[in-house]
Design an enzyme around this catalytic site. Sequence first.
Site, PDB file in Angstrom:
ATOM      1  N   HIS A 135      41.922  35.708  43.895  1.00  0.00           N
ATOM      2  CA  HIS A 135      43.251  35.539  43.291  1.00  0.00           C
ATOM      3  C   HIS A 135      44.342  36.216  44.113  1.00  0.00           C
ATOM      4  CE1 HIS A 135      41.032  34.072  39.891  1.00  0.00           C
ATOM      5  NE2 HIS A 135      40.431  35.243  39.695  1.00  0.00           N
TER       6      HIS A 135
ATOM      7  N   HIS B 128      40.186  30.052  36.969  1.00  0.00           N
ATOM      8  CA  HIS B 128      38.833  29.839  37.477  1.00  0.00           C
ATOM      9  C   HIS B 128      38.367  28.425  37.165  1.00  0.00           C
ATOM     10  CE1 HIS B 128      39.318  34.048  36.142  1.00  0.00           C
ATOM     11  NE2 HIS B 128      38.848  34.311  37.329  1.00  0.00           N
TER      12      HIS B 128
END
Lengths: 336, 336
Positions: free
Chosen positions: B61, B223
């Site tokens: 991320h 995700h």
Amino acid sequence: MDQTQKLINDGNAAVDEMLTGIIAAHPNHLWRPDNAPRAVVARHGPREGKVGLVIGGGSGHEPTFLGFVGKGLADAAAVGNVFASPPPQPVVDAALAANGGAGILFMYGNYAGDVMNFDMAAEMLEMESIEARTVVTTDDIASAPRDAREKRRGVAGNVFIFKAAGAAADMMMSLDEVERIARHANDRTYTMGVALSACSLPQTRRPNFELPVGEMEIGMGIHGEPGVRRGPLQSANAVTDEIVDAILGEMNAKAGDSVAVLVNSLGSTPLMELYIMHARVAERLAAADIRIHSALVGPYCTSMEMAGASISVMHLDDELTTMLDHPCDCAMFRVG
Amino acid sequence: MDQTQKLINDGNAAVDEMLTGIIAAHPNHLWRPDNAPRAVVARHGPREGKVGLVIGGGSGHEPTFLGFVGKGLADAAAVGNVFASPPPQPVVDAALAANGGAGILFMYGNYAGDVMNFDMAAEMLEMESIEARTVVTTDDIASAPRDAREKRRGVAGNVFIFKAAGAAADMMMSLDEVERIARHANDRTYTMGVALSACSLPQTRRPNFELPVGEMEIGMGIHGEPGVRRGPLQSANAVTDEIVDAILGEMNAKAGDSVAVLVNSLGSTPLMELYIMHARVAERLAAADIRIHSALVGPYCTSMEMAGASISVMHLDDELTTMLDHPCDCAMFRVG
């Protein structure tokens, strides 16, 4: 062929809508003169007696060029369409807004369309008794042989080269001095990239060239200009070594020298991969006893959603180190 | 299915090699304790008498979480594998490095694996007489209904929420106060995203879900968690309107209120598209007489090379405005 997935409205309006968003997001940093929608000016940059630094070129490389407009860096940018030079008028608009009576320095990547349009703008400014000189950047070592440096393109190393000139101008140096430092910075900056995919223009949403999955093109330009070789996609370390070898081969650095490093994403290559490459750059430079004075890692000069990366190295001396460390405050880039 | 084009060496080594590169690039900001390779600590953050703010979660991320470690923001981060929670030990390592004797606040997105591992770490710290409290972020309004906010996931709004808590800790507030402000910041932050493509793990290089070209998924998690609806890819304005409508519907802002806005890239969506979206966000908020106090536009919480974007809005009050404006100096994020 599949269309590229883009969050846009009208492809032909993409640049103007982007500019509306940039001005809305960064009102304390950037503004546009009336009737000059393609000239973006630093709110706290231009001032009396200061050389005006004007950069620019085609859109699609964000944060290049707009992101480097601000106090301590460029005073204004002229904004072209995607991958297309701005015409002379926005360049003139930018120069007039940047003008502090000490002359204008144009800096941009060495592309034929930009050279033509900025040169025309310089002639238009001459009629208003404003002197505009030009330093084109030629850091892409893959784009022409070493003995034809004047034919090379300007790419991500722009960040360092513009930064050095912007610092000199911010220190209220003369046009002669700012130009000298700009040329010196360009002479000592080396970039090479690798493309892993094409990108597509908002108007077409179609890839601008073909690069099969499993392959890469070393040395490809930021508009898809052909590189030095195409081959199977290699590991991050192998790709980094090939680029670092080429840069070290040109740079003539000796043990103990210092450099600034930029590991740049061409668009969709994420930070994880850039930092993996930077780990290898650091390892290679340490082995050559070359010190990294400062490092930038991230998307600094992109080709929209192109996958790939480039590595830029500026071979520092005391003067360039001072210029790189000088504070700047731009909407998308800050030092100090 | 085609492999994703990645510049990596060994997929299983990608996170550790990335960390090597991050420490090499940012030695003045970040360091790692001996024998704690997955704990990254702010060089000028932790100090005697200060609440230690520890964040963390899975990798992939970036710049979340590591980019928000620094003076004025988080003191340390625990780093998991790609899309996987860090185990308890790196969390403990990070907490010990962040400990100034005034207690530890754990902050991370609300995911089951993170909750389990950070809770175990808190128990381990308790045995060393270090108090660790927890505030999970739940800003993703698409991830659970409004009356089940505690089930929502934490996503890009983390930036604002961590920032507020980090400022409070930097001001030497007590653990009670830092925790209160963290909860208050989370309560007033709203995010919703749209995915335009999958991403792929370095170990597999295969897309983690299927999203046909020409379609988008509104509300998808970072995700690949299912969103609220899938449908034909719409214009930037239509997508932005759908997200802004959802956020305004929850936020209960009244005319004259101020907000902070983040238009975030999930990875490969470039700045051009984000600024086009931001232009629409600004237009919509102006129409509702809501003032944008500050705006962030760029990749702040990504899913590697996923295409798509999210919009986060923090509904400001005087206290949160002070916290957001408080200076911070991180390797990948600065204010003031």
